[in-house]
Design a protein around this motif. Structure first.
Motif: not given
Ligand SMILES: NC(=O)c1ccc[n+]([C@@H]2O[C@H](COP(=O)([O-])OP(=O)(O)OC[C@H]3O[C@@H](n4cnc5c(N)ncnc54)[C@H](OP(=O)(O)O)[C@@H]3O)[C@@H](O)[C@H]2O)c1
Length: 450
Positions: A167-172, A249-254, A257-262, A282-285
């Motif tokens: 997802v991060v590689r193809h984000m845009d 949802f977890l990593h897109h800046p919109r 924006d990477g606040k948590y890791e799943l 769980a979401l880990i900050a």
């Protein structure tokens, strides 16, 4: 000069781990040597050095006077437990990697060890090459463990890492949905690399983590917890699974924006003197006190232990695989063999106290995000909000991830951020969501706090 005596190991199982353990003890500098081996299919091809030691039945290994330490590597929960009990009752020391057998029969196994005075080494049952069992034994004997959380399943961690990377590689990329990696494909990658079992059910449904959590909690809280009573959600259960859109949802800046890791975690905390245990994604900050745990990627394991006086400790290591697992087995064998050779046996087994009864996890309050996937039907959000209000769960925000539309009915995932709420209430909300027409994959991502 006569060669130094080495303690006798009787091996039960000659599979992935057994082969590596056997190879390890061919080194004459070790303080133990393999004297007997049993495997299920006695007639399978094996090197001459193994054939020479093979016997048909596990009991023959246990009964052999040359066997001083039984190394149980069958992977069979029922038979493995029976072999351990038979060995301990005969006064033979045991080293095992069998987490299901140990977690489900803990009291019986420890009672047998305590009765006969034999040792039991089980560092390989949780964490593999990550010495979390040792750390927990140390903390429990000298400090009070307040809480701990662990990424204890390398297969799931690998799957979640790969899904995020895609997802991060193809984000845009406007074709993000097609470019992302579904859970099934991430699992096949793990299997191809040998990180997942041919039958990965116990990994992905969280059971493997649950057994490990039970073992670590028994040490931490001096308890004998029934793994069947531990609340457990995996990354893929019958009616819900982790979706690629979760990582978007977890990593897109919109969005977040990477606040948590799943991550899939096992969590234990003392609540009013009782252990509250749970397994779930769980979401880990990514920054803050649990950042080290959030940074555990690929097939690694990690754990955070909070001791009353010690404060916070973080451990990371390879949780599985023949080589790291063998090192864990070998360090247990080494300690026990040293005692055998001195003539005073190995370290004592943990006491067989029943310990405190587990706390009710439904009362544990967490905040997080409820995700569900709904068809494009008018009024569907109003219905969801109504359910949340009925269960007294406060909503902070609602987000549709429009980049991920599924099928002709234009199913779309949404993420509802909630204020801290009791786990039981949120679970009731998920059930009610599941009963709404067309709504599926309702899942709760709890923010991990210790
Ligand atoms: N693989 C890992 O990375 C890993 C990591 C940590 C812990 N562990 C644990 O280590 C243990 C062994 O795993 P593994 O991957 O080596 O399993 P495996 O490859 O399936 O090997 C199991 C071995 O046990 C033998 N066996 C099964 N039932 C038996 C019985 N009743 N009597 C005698 N032998 C019996 C099998 O015989 P045959 O060869 O004739 O089939 C085989 O040699 C399991 O408890 C597992 O959970 C594994």
């Amino acid at each position: 000069m006569a060669a130094k005596r080495r303690a006798g190991i009787g091996m039960l199982g000659y599979g992935n781990i057994g082969r590596e353990v056997f190879a390890y003890y061919r080194d004459p500098r070790t303080n133990a040597r393999v004297v007997r081996i049993a495997r299920r299919r006695y007639n399978r091809p094996a090197p001459a050095a193994v054939k020479k030691l093979l016997v048909r039945r596990a009991q023959q290994v246990i009964d052999d006077p040359a066997t001083e330490i039984v190394v149980e590597l069958t992977g069979n929960a029922e038979q493995g437990a029976a072999y351990m009990l038979a060995s301990l009752e005969r006064g033979k020391h045991v080293v095992t990697a069998n987490k299901e057998a140990l977690a489900t029969r803990w009291r019986e196994i420890m009672a047998a060890a305590n009765r006969s005075g034999a040792s039991i080494g089980f560092g390989a049952t949780a964490g593999g090459g990550m010495p979390v069992v040792r750390a927990m034994q140390r903390h429990a004997s000298t400090d009070e463990v307040e809480s701990f959380a662990g990424i204890l399943n390398g297969t799931c961690n690998f799957i979640l890492t790969k899904m995020k990377q895609y997802v991060v590689r193809h984000m845009d990329d406007p074709q993000i949905q097609r470019r992302s990696l579904p859970l099934e494909d991430a699992l096949s990658q793990a299997q191809k690399l040998g990180y997942a079992e041919p039958d990965p059910t116990n990994d992905i449904n969280g059971f493997d983590t649950k057994y490990k959590l039970a073992i670590l909690s028994n040490l931490a809280f001096g308890a004998a917890l029934d793994p069947a009573a531990i609340y457990c959600e995996g990354i893929w259960d019958d009616d819900r699974r982790i979706l690629a859109s979760d990582f978007y949802f977890l990593h897109h800046p919109r969005y977040l924006d990477g606040k948590y890791e799943l991550r899939l975690v096992g969590v234990a905390e003392r609540r009013g003197g009782r252990p509250a245990l749970r397994v779930h994604p769980a979401l880990i900050a990514a920054s803050g006190p649990l950042a080290d745990l959030a940074g555990v990627t690929e097939n690694y394991n990690g754990s955070v232990i909070n001791g009353r006086r010690l404060g916070t400790q973080f451990i990371k290591g390879l949780g599985a695989g023949p080589k790291p697992t063998t090192i864990s087995i070998a360090s247990d064998v080494r300690e026990i063999a040293a005692g055998v050779l001195r003539g005073d046996g190995g370290p004592p087994a943990p006491p067989t106290t029943r310990g405190p009864a587990p706390a009710d996890v439904r009362k544990v309050r967490t905040k997080g995000y409820i995700r569900s996937v709904s068809p494009d039907i008018k009024g569907i959000y109003a219905k969801k909000l109504e359910i949340l209000a009925r269960h007294k769960v406060n909503v902070q925000s609602v987000v549709n991830v429009k980049e991920f539309l599924y099928g002709r009915d234009r199913f779309m995932p949404d993420y509802i951020e909630i204020d801290p709420a009791p786990d039981g209430a949120v679970r009731d909300v998920l059930k009610a969501f599941g009963r709404l027409r067309g709504v599926r994959d309702a899942m709760y991502f709890r923010v991990l706090e210790l």
